[in-house]
Motif scaffolding. Sequence first.
Motif, PDB file in Angstrom:
ATOM      1  N   MET A   1     -28.298  60.173  58.939  1.00 35.36           N
ATOM      2  CA  MET A   1     -29.170  59.332  58.145  1.00 35.36           C
ATOM      3  C   MET A   1     -27.857  59.804  57.355  1.00 35.36           C
ATOM      4  SD  MET A   1     -33.089  58.851  58.079  1.00 35.36           S
ATOM      5  CE  MET A   1     -33.070  59.949  56.956  1.00 35.36           C
ATOM      6  N   ALA A   2     -27.898  61.232  56.558  1.00 35.73           N
ATOM      7  CA  ALA A   2     -26.751  61.233  55.686  1.00 35.73           C
ATOM      8  C   ALA A   2     -25.489  61.038  56.105  1.00 35.73           C
ATOM      9  CB  ALA A   2     -26.378  62.709  55.248  1.00 35.73           C
ATOM     10  N   ASN A   3     -25.171  60.486  56.855  1.00 31.93           N
ATOM     11  CA  ASN A   3     -24.024  60.022  57.284  1.00 31.93           C
ATOM     12  C   ASN A   3     -23.503  58.907  57.009  1.00 31.93           C
ATOM     13  OD1 ASN A   3     -20.891  60.936  58.012  1.00 31.93           O
ATOM     14  ND2 ASN A   3     -21.239  59.593  59.764  1.00 31.93           N
ATOM     15  N   ASP A   4     -24.811  57.779  57.486  1.00 27.27           N
ATOM     16  CA  ASP A   4     -24.512  56.708  57.071  1.00 27.27           C
ATOM     17  C   ASP A   4     -24.861  55.941  55.514  1.00 27.27           C
ATOM     18  OD1 ASP A   4     -25.266  56.179  59.872  1.00 27.27           O
ATOM     19  OD2 ASP A   4     -27.096  55.639  60.128  1.00 27.27           O
ATOM     20  N   GLY A   5     -25.511  57.358  54.864  1.00 24.74           N
ATOM     21  CA  GLY A   5     -25.228  57.317  53.126  1.00 24.74           C
ATOM     22  C   GLY A   5     -23.766  56.858  53.009  1.00 24.74           C
ATOM     23  N   VAL A   6     -23.516  58.018  53.730  1.00 23.13           N
ATOM     24  CA  VAL A   6     -21.590  58.007  53.266  1.00 23.13           C
ATOM     25  C   VAL A   6     -20.648  56.719  53.994  1.00 23.13           C
ATOM     26  CG1 VAL A   6     -19.923  59.623  53.268  1.00 23.13           C
ATOM     27  CG2 VAL A   6     -22.051  60.830  53.465  1.00 23.13           C
ATOM     28  N   GLU A   7     -21.070  56.416  54.654  1.00 25.30           N
ATOM     29  CA  GLU A   7     -20.717  55.219  55.086  1.00 25.30           C
ATOM     30  C   GLU A   7     -21.227  53.699  54.510  1.00 25.30           C
ATOM     31  OE1 GLU A   7     -18.136  55.136  57.202  1.00 25.30           O
ATOM     32  OE2 GLU A   7     -18.293  57.374  56.689  1.00 25.30           O
ATOM     33  N   ASP A   8     -21.935  53.565  53.694  1.00 22.36           N
ATOM     34  CA  ASP A   8     -22.594  52.967  52.772  1.00 22.36           C
ATOM     35  C   ASP A   8     -21.575  52.777  51.565  1.00 22.36           C
ATOM     36  OD1 ASP A   8     -24.260  51.441  54.830  1.00 22.36           O
ATOM     37  OD2 ASP A   8     -26.270  52.601  54.032  1.00 22.36           O
ATOM     38  N   LEU A   9     -21.797  54.195  51.300  1.00 24.69           N
ATOM     39  CA  LEU A   9     -20.693  54.866  49.943  1.00 24.69           C
ATOM     40  C   LEU A   9     -18.747  54.496  50.449  1.00 24.69           C
ATOM     41  CD1 LEU A   9     -20.598  55.288  47.097  1.00 24.69           C
ATOM     42  CD2 LEU A   9     -20.371  57.838  47.582  1.00 24.69           C
ATOM     43  N   ARG A  10     -18.814  54.395  51.416  1.00 30.11           N
ATOM     44  CA  ARG A  10     -17.262  54.301  51.835  1.00 30.11           C
ATOM     45  C   ARG A  10     -17.154  52.211  51.823  1.00 30.11           C
ATOM     46  NH1 ARG A  10     -13.813  57.131  53.373  1.00 30.11           N
ATOM     47  NH2 ARG A  10     -15.263  59.278  54.304  1.00 30.11           N
ATOM     48  N   LYS A  25     -13.923  47.402  39.304  1.00 26.29           N
ATOM     49  CA  LYS A  25     -13.039  48.252  39.059  1.00 26.29           C
ATOM     50  C   LYS A  25     -14.394  49.502  37.720  1.00 26.29           C
ATOM     51  CE  LYS A  25      -9.991  52.221  38.060  1.00 26.29           C
ATOM     52  NZ  LYS A  25      -8.933  52.850  37.655  1.00 26.29           N
ATOM     53  N   ASP A  26     -14.203  48.469  36.506  1.00 24.64           N
ATOM     54  CA  ASP A  26     -15.024  49.395  35.765  1.00 24.64           C
ATOM     55  C   ASP A  26     -16.880  49.828  35.834  1.00 24.64           C
ATOM     56  OD1 ASP A  26     -12.887  49.734  34.096  1.00 24.64           O
ATOM     57  OD2 ASP A  26     -13.615  47.844  33.225  1.00 24.64           O
ATOM     58  N   SER A  27     -17.157  48.298  36.539  1.00 24.56           N
ATOM     59  CA  SER A  27     -18.748  48.367  37.156  1.00 24.56           C
ATOM     60  C   SER A  27     -19.118  49.150  38.001  1.00 24.56           C
ATOM     61  CB  SER A  27     -19.526  46.912  37.343  1.00 24.56           C
ATOM     62  OG  SER A  27     -18.603  46.528  38.259  1.00 24.56           O
ATOM     63  N   PHE A  28     -18.344  49.269  38.694  1.00 21.27           N
ATOM     64  CA  PHE A  28     -18.382  50.477  40.087  1.00 21.27           C
ATOM     65  C   PHE A  28     -18.140  51.809  39.596  1.00 21.27           C
ATOM     66  CE2 PHE A  28     -16.953  53.323  43.237  1.00 21.27           C
ATOM     67  CZ  PHE A  28     -17.114  53.415  44.590  1.00 21.27           C
ATOM     68  N   ILE A  29     -17.831  52.220  38.442  1.00 22.72           N
ATOM     69  CA  ILE A  29     -17.245  53.001  38.136  1.00 22.72           C
ATOM     70  C   ILE A  29     -18.869  53.915  37.370  1.00 22.72           C
ATOM     71  CG2 ILE A  29     -16.236  54.885  36.210  1.00 22.72           C
ATOM     72  CD1 ILE A  29     -13.450  53.915  37.114  1.00 22.72           C
ATOM     73  N   GLN A  30     -19.010  52.639  36.762  1.00 24.83           N
ATOM     74  CA  GLN A  30     -20.507  52.842  35.761  1.00 24.83           C
ATOM     75  C   GLN A  30     -21.974  53.125  36.973  1.00 24.83           C
ATOM     76  OE1 GLN A  30     -20.936  49.685  33.224  1.00 24.83           O
ATOM     77  NE2 GLN A  30     -19.476  50.344  31.499  1.00 24.83           N
ATOM     78  N   ASN A  31     -21.526  52.705  38.062  1.00 26.02           N
ATOM     79  CA  ASN A  31     -22.458  52.813  38.965  1.00 26.02           C
ATOM     80  C   ASN A  31     -22.277  54.147  39.290  1.00 26.02           C
ATOM     81  OD1 ASN A  31     -25.362  51.395  39.695  1.00 26.02           O
ATOM     82  ND2 ASN A  31     -24.141  51.162  41.214  1.00 26.02           N
ATOM     83  N   LEU A  32     -21.383  55.013  39.832  1.00 20.17           N
ATOM     84  CA  LEU A  32     -21.395  56.396  40.314  1.00 20.17           C
ATOM     85  C   LEU A  32     -22.243  56.979  39.993  1.00 20.17           C
ATOM     86  CD1 LEU A  32     -17.478  56.731  40.403  1.00 20.17           C
ATOM     87  CD2 LEU A  32     -18.683  55.825  42.535  1.00 20.17           C
ATOM     88  N   PRO A  33     -22.912  57.452  39.115  1.00 18.87           N
ATOM     89  CA  PRO A  33     -24.136  58.752  39.006  1.00 18.87           C
ATOM     90  C   PRO A  33     -25.001  58.246  39.951  1.00 18.87           C
ATOM     91  CG  PRO A  33     -23.143  58.021  36.769  1.00 18.87           C
ATOM     92  CD  PRO A  33     -22.422  57.407  37.986  1.00 18.87           C
ATOM     93  N   THR A  34     -25.563  55.921  40.151  1.00 17.71           N
ATOM     94  CA  THR A  34     -26.261  56.400  40.509  1.00 17.71           C
ATOM     95  C   THR A  34     -25.972  56.432  42.432  1.00 17.71           C
ATOM     96  OG1 THR A  34     -27.036  54.647  39.274  1.00 17.71           O
ATOM     97  CG2 THR A  34     -27.503  54.491  41.395  1.00 17.71           C
ATOM     98  N   GLU A  35     -25.031  55.833  43.240  1.00 17.77           N
ATOM     99  CA  GLU A  35     -24.466  56.135  43.986  1.00 17.77           C
ATOM    100  C   GLU A  35     -24.281  57.305  44.064  1.00 17.77           C
ATOM    101  OE1 GLU A  35     -24.306  53.705  46.076  1.00 17.77           O
ATOM    102  OE2 GLU A  35     -24.052  51.923  45.028  1.00 17.77           O
ATOM    103  N   LEU A  36     -24.302  58.435  43.944  1.00 19.80           N
ATOM    104  CA  LEU A  36     -24.169  60.029  44.277  1.00 19.80           C
ATOM    105  C   LEU A  36     -25.053  60.501  44.377  1.00 19.80           C
ATOM    106  CD1 LEU A  36     -20.619  60.651  41.923  1.00 19.80           C
ATOM    107  CD2 LEU A  36     -20.960  60.019  44.662  1.00 19.80           C
ATOM    108  N   LYS A  37     -26.210  59.803  43.143  1.00 17.67           N
ATOM    109  CA  LYS A  37     -27.973  60.488  43.340  1.00 17.67           C
ATOM    110  C   LYS A  37     -28.728  61.186  44.430  1.00 17.67           C
ATOM    111  CE  LYS A  37     -30.270  62.909  40.665  1.00 17.67           C
ATOM    112  NZ  LYS A  37     -30.135  64.104  39.865  1.00 17.67           N
ATOM    113  N   PRO A  38     -28.164  60.745  45.543  1.00 15.59           N
ATOM    114  CA  PRO A  38     -28.960  60.818  46.722  1.00 15.59           C
ATOM    115  C   PRO A  38     -28.099  61.555  47.295  1.00 15.59           C
ATOM    116  CG  PRO A  38     -28.389  58.212  46.283  1.00 15.59           C
ATOM    117  CD  PRO A  38     -28.131  59.195  45.366  1.00 15.59           C
ATOM    118  N   PHE A  39     -26.902  62.018  47.735  1.00 16.10           N
ATOM    119  CA  PHE A  39     -26.948  62.880  48.078  1.00 16.10           C
ATOM    120  C   PHE A  39     -26.444  64.451  47.116  1.00 16.10           C
ATOM    121  CE2 PHE A  39     -23.777  58.877  48.512  1.00 16.10           C
ATOM    122  CZ  PHE A  39     -23.861  59.161  50.364  1.00 16.10           C
TER     123      PHE A  39
END
Length: 119
Positions: A1-10, A25-39
Amino acid sequence: MANDGVEDLRVKYATLIYKEYETGKDSFIQNLPTELKPFENILKDNNGGKDFLVGNQISFADYNLVDILSNLEVLSPGCLKCTPVLKAYYDRVIARPKLKAYLESDAHKKLPINGNGKQ
């Protein structure tokens, strides 16, 4: 499941790079904390972040995560600061002797990150 999460982010990263770079780009970068939090949370739950994504042995999922994190650091330098456990993990993995030697080699440095030249 962890690798699936990585692939979702990829997939999200690839969509940005190849389809939405100029507009997203700007919204992607602003949302990075939310995307990284599960890891960050997975690592915290595994020996307080002192081990790896799954157990105490490095796995494919770890190398896969570190690969995408490296790309994100190029896209948005310092983006891992919002997740200190993830940042420490990243630093620890890229410091592994064989990986460090490869990352410092010309063979790696001359490789483009993305096929379209966007970073």
